[in-house]
Each structure stands twice: as structure tokens, then as C-alpha cells.
Design an enzyme around this catalytic site. Structure first.
Site, mmCIF file in Angstrom:
data_model
loop_
_atom_site.group_PDB
_atom_site.id
_atom_site.type_symbol
_atom_site.label_atom_id
_atom_site.label_comp_id
_atom_site.label_asym_id
_atom_site.label_seq_id
_atom_site.Cartn_x
_atom_site.Cartn_y
_atom_site.Cartn_z
ATOM 1 N N CYS A 163 0.802 -1.225 0.000
ATOM 2 C CA CYS A 163 0.000 0.000 0.000
ATOM 3 C C CYS A 163 0.833 1.272 0.000
ATOM 4 O O CYS A 163 0.278 2.377 -0.073
ATOM 5 C CB CYS A 163 -0.933 0.001 1.209
ATOM 6 N N HIS A 303 -3.004 8.267 5.922
ATOM 7 C CA HIS A 303 -3.219 6.933 5.323
ATOM 8 C C HIS A 303 -4.662 6.515 5.601
ATOM 9 O O HIS A 303 -5.334 5.986 4.715
ATOM 10 C CB HIS A 303 -2.218 5.944 5.915
ATOM 11 N N GLU A 314 -1.471 5.200 13.339
ATOM 12 C CA GLU A 314 -1.136 6.431 12.623
ATOM 13 C C GLU A 314 -1.288 7.657 13.525
ATOM 14 O O GLU A 314 -0.446 8.560 13.506
ATOM 15 C CB GLU A 314 -2.012 6.582 11.380
ATOM 16 N N LYS A 335 -9.379 8.001 1.571
ATOM 17 C CA LYS A 335 -9.963 6.661 1.430
ATOM 18 C C LYS A 335 -11.410 6.600 1.895
ATOM 19 O O LYS A 335 -12.123 5.647 1.552
ATOM 20 C CB LYS A 335 -9.125 5.647 2.204
ATOM 21 N N HIS A 340 -9.751 1.960 -0.579
ATOM 22 C CA HIS A 340 -8.295 1.761 -0.475
ATOM 23 C C HIS A 340 -7.802 1.054 -1.731
ATOM 24 O O HIS A 340 -8.028 -0.144 -1.919
ATOM 25 C CB HIS A 340 -7.992 0.929 0.762
ATOM 26 N N PHE A 399 1.263 -3.174 4.444
ATOM 27 C CA PHE A 399 1.602 -4.532 4.853
ATOM 28 C C PHE A 399 3.105 -4.729 4.622
ATOM 29 O O PHE A 399 3.677 -4.253 3.641
ATOM 30 C CB PHE A 399 0.829 -5.546 4.003
#
Length: 410
Positions: A163, A303, A314, A335, A340, A399
Site C-alpha cells: 500500500c 493513510h 497512525e 480513502k 483503499h 503490509f
């Protein structure tokens, strides 16, 4: 950053809420949701049946031959590139294309092509799979096809850090310019992960929102009632140039890429560090790279996935890196509208950050009905917020523990 200043002269977003600079920006201001029930396949048996899908208009949709010989991720990348070149007013035929580069990030690569050919192999045997199955599916296909389509003979590469791929592609592109390897680089991300296997896989680990009955309310980063992210698809390409090159052709400069930070959590292949330690280090590195103090930051494009753990980590990272300033800096999450788009997300959000600077407005965050009190950030809710923006951070965390933070200046 040392060396030539790197500037953004054009953007090409291809998203579920809007295609092209103006449509994408105005959709954000209106708080449009691009989330809907899956149409690509029959999702009846899946626990999650909502995604963010892109509808390419006739002028950008692939022709019949292109549709059959390239993956959807490449279709999205090619569309985003055309939009970015038009937005930048850049005629590649007038340039030395040995001095032009391409960097396209992706997380899943040609996922739909892999899945389709795997099914053909199982049902009909090896003689029925497509002769182009490998070249359609490889992760570097979007970058390669962009270079082929435009006759670009400078450096062409791909980035695959899940991502964070789209954001990291911009860093690699800026390094090409700073090193003197290129004057112009087309950089961003492309992802087409709306396949049965990928949706089922993310659903299996409990990462996705299950608000199937109300798709538009499913994406809710930083809300107390968030229950996971919504998978999306899309692409975004930005035209990066050295400032001198942009000036020499009289280009409109939208923003400057002033710095960046990259770190690894080295913690878990799927979950973020619970205290956001790696993300905080990436933010601090971006600030140092740009020569900014925490108090200089005027907006953070988060994010903001809408999962419990990612939003918490975050927020902790922002508090740790920005200190007292964290509670007062406007934050929003793209998002919430687009879903996403995995490897494309960082590039889409880089476009959102650049446009926020250009238009002097912080875009909203949808579905922030009950802000999570544990977050402790100034998350901008349903209405856009006009502001004098000079220094913007764009966060991308992935990830594998990849953390990428971009610093854009006015």
C-alpha cells in the site's frame, strides 16, 4: 532534499469518485462516495460485497486489442498517464525521451489476469490459458506499457511495497531527477484488485468493512464506529520535473516535492507497530528532508484506512513525530471516499495533497459521525476547510511494515 528542486506540473487521477484533476477535486469537495456493490463478479457468497470501482469513459477506455492483451491495472495506468500529460501541457515528442523516466507502483500487479488464467488452467487445461498471461500479469507491466505507449526510452521501473507503492514511486522518480538521470518522470501507482480472490482474502482476515447494506457509509477513518477498510481500484500519475526544466518550458507548477521519509517497522507482516514507531520515524525523516519543523506542517493527508489498528497507530505516530502541533494540524482521509486502492493509494493521495496546496482547501473526511476520542487529531469532517497551506504531509503505510511519508510544499 539536495540537488535540483523537484516540482509537480501535472496530475492524472483515475478514481471511483472522479477522473482527471477537476472532477476528482470537485468530487472531494462535495464529499462524494465512490463505494458501491460489486459489479465485476457475483459476490453473493462473500461476506463483503462492496468496493470502489472505476468507470473509464470512452475516451480513456482501452480499445478491443488493448483490452485483450493488457491487464486492467495497465488500462488504469495508461489512462492516468494521458490525463497527467494533458494536465501538464507536456508534449513528449518535443523532448529528448532518453531524459524521461517512468515509475509506476503496484501492490497486486495483474491480479485479474492471474486469477482468470488460473481458473482456465484448472477447468480447461494449459492449452486454454492466454499466450500473454505472464506479460499481462507481471508487476512491471503498467510501467512498461506506459513507456511503450509514449516512446519513453529513459529509465523505466516499478515499485512493489504493497500500500506504499504509489508513494514510493514518487521518491524513486525524484531520485532520478536529483541524480541527473532524468529531467522529467511520470510517476505514480496503478491497481486493479477487484477480484474474487483478493476480496475474499482481505475479508477472511477481517480487514474489510461489512456495511454491505449502506456502501456510502462504509469508509469511516478515525470514526469511533469504524469496522475496516473498503477495497478500491484506481490509478494516479504525476508529472515530476526539475524546476529548471519546468521553467524552461513555461510550465505551471502545482507544488514541490520538498522531501520524504522511508522506514520499516520490522514488526509484523500485516499489522502496524502498535505505537506507530516506524511511521513516526518516517514522518520525522520527511520533516528533516524538507527542512521543516513540526509547527510548519499545515495539513496531513492521512493513510486513514478505517481499520481499528491502523488508525490508532497512525494517530500515535503523528503525535510522537509532531508533538504538541499534532492536535492542531488539519487531517483528512481520502480513502473515506475512494476506498483503499492498495498500491495506487499513495499516488492518489499525493494528488489530493498537491491539489489541497494548489486550491488552498483541506478536503473532507466522510462518515466522521463520532470522532474516536482516542485519536486526538483535528480530523476535518464532512465539510471542506479553506486554509492557507504551505507544507503538506502525505502518509502511506503498508503490509510488510513499509512506511512512506511525502512532504509537498507550495
Amino acid at each position: 532534499m539536495t540537488g535540483p528542486r523537484v516540482v509537480v506540473t501535472g496530475v492524472g487521477p483515475v478514481t471511483p469518485i472522479g477522473i482527471g484533476r477537476h472532477d476528482f477535486w470537485h468530487a472531494q469537495l462535495k464529499g462524494v462516495s465512490g463505494i458501491r456493490t460489486i459489479t465485476r463478479f457475483d459476490a453473493t457468497g462473500l461476506p463483503v460485497r462492496i468496493v470502489g470501482e472505476v468507470d473509464l469513459p470512452p475516451g480513456l477506455a482501452p480499445g478491443r486489442r488493448e483490452e485483450l492483451t493488457t491487464d486492467r491495472s495497465t488500462h488504469l495506468a495508461l489512462a492516468a498517464t494521458r490525463l497527467a500529460l494533458d494536465d501538464a501541457g507536456l508534449d513528449l515528442t518535443a523532448l529528448d525521451r532518453d531524459r524521461v523516466g517512468v515509475v509506476i507502483g503496484t501492490g497486486a500487479g495483474g491480479a485479474s489476469s492471474w486469477e482468470r488464467n488460473a481458473r482456465l488452467l484448472q477447468t480447461d487445461g494449459p492449452g486454454r490459458i492466454g499466450a500473454r498471461s505472464v506479460v499481462m500479469s507481471m508487476a512491471n507491466a503498467p510501467a512498461a506499457n506506459v513507456a511503450i505507449a509514449h516512446g519513453i526510452t529513459g529509465p523505466s521501473t516499478s515499485v512493489a511495497t504493497a500500500c506504499a507503492s504509489g508513494a514510493e514511486a514518487l521518491i524513486v522518480a525524484s531520485q532520478m531527477i536529483v541524480s541527473g538521470e532524468a529531467d522529467v518522470v511520470l510517476a505514480g501507482g496503478a491497481e486493479a484488485p477487484i477480484t474474487e480472490l483478493i476480496v475474499a482474502g482481505f475479508a477472511r482476515v477481517g480487514a474489510l468493512s461489512t456495511r454491505n447494506a449502506e456502501p456510502g457509509r462504509a469508509g469511516r477513518p478515525f470514526d469511533a464506529d469504524r469496522d475496516g477498510f473498503v477495497l478500491g481500484e484506481g490509478a494516479a500519475v504525476l508529472v515530476l520535473e526539475s524546476q529548471d526544466h519546468a521553467r524552461s518550458r513555461g510550465a505551471e507548477v502545482l507544488a514541490a516535492l520538498e522531501g520524504y521519509g522511508r522506514t520499516s517497522d520490522a514488526h509484523h507482516v500485516a499489522g502496524p507497530h502498535p505505537e506507530g514507531a516506524g511511521a513516526a520515524r518516517a514522518i520525522r525523516r520527511a520533516l528533516r528532508s524538507a527542512g521543516w519543523a513540526p509547527s510548519d506542517v499545515s495539513y496531513v493527508n492521512a493513510h486513514g484506512t478505517g481499520t481499528r489498528y491502523n488508525d490508532d497507530a497512525e494517530a500515535k505516530a503523528l503525535h510522537a513525530a509532531l508533538g504538541d502541533a499534532a492536535a492542531h494540524v488539519p487531517v483528512s482521509a481520502t480513502k473515506s471516499m475512494t476506498g483503499h486502492a492498495l498500491g495506487a493509494a499513495g499516488a492518489v493521495e499525493a494528488v489530493a495533497s498537491v491539489l489541497a496546496l494548489w486550491y488552498g482547501t483541506v478536503p473532507p473526511t466522510l462518515n466522521l459521525d463520532s470522532p474516536d476520542p482516542a485519536i486526538g487529531l483535528d480530523v476535518v469532517g464532512a465539510e471542506p476547510r479553506p486554509a492557507e497551506l504551505r507544507a503538506v504531509l502525505s502518509d502511506s503505510f503498508a503490509f510488510g511494515g513499509h512506511n512512506v511519508v511525502l512532504a509537498f510544499g507550495a
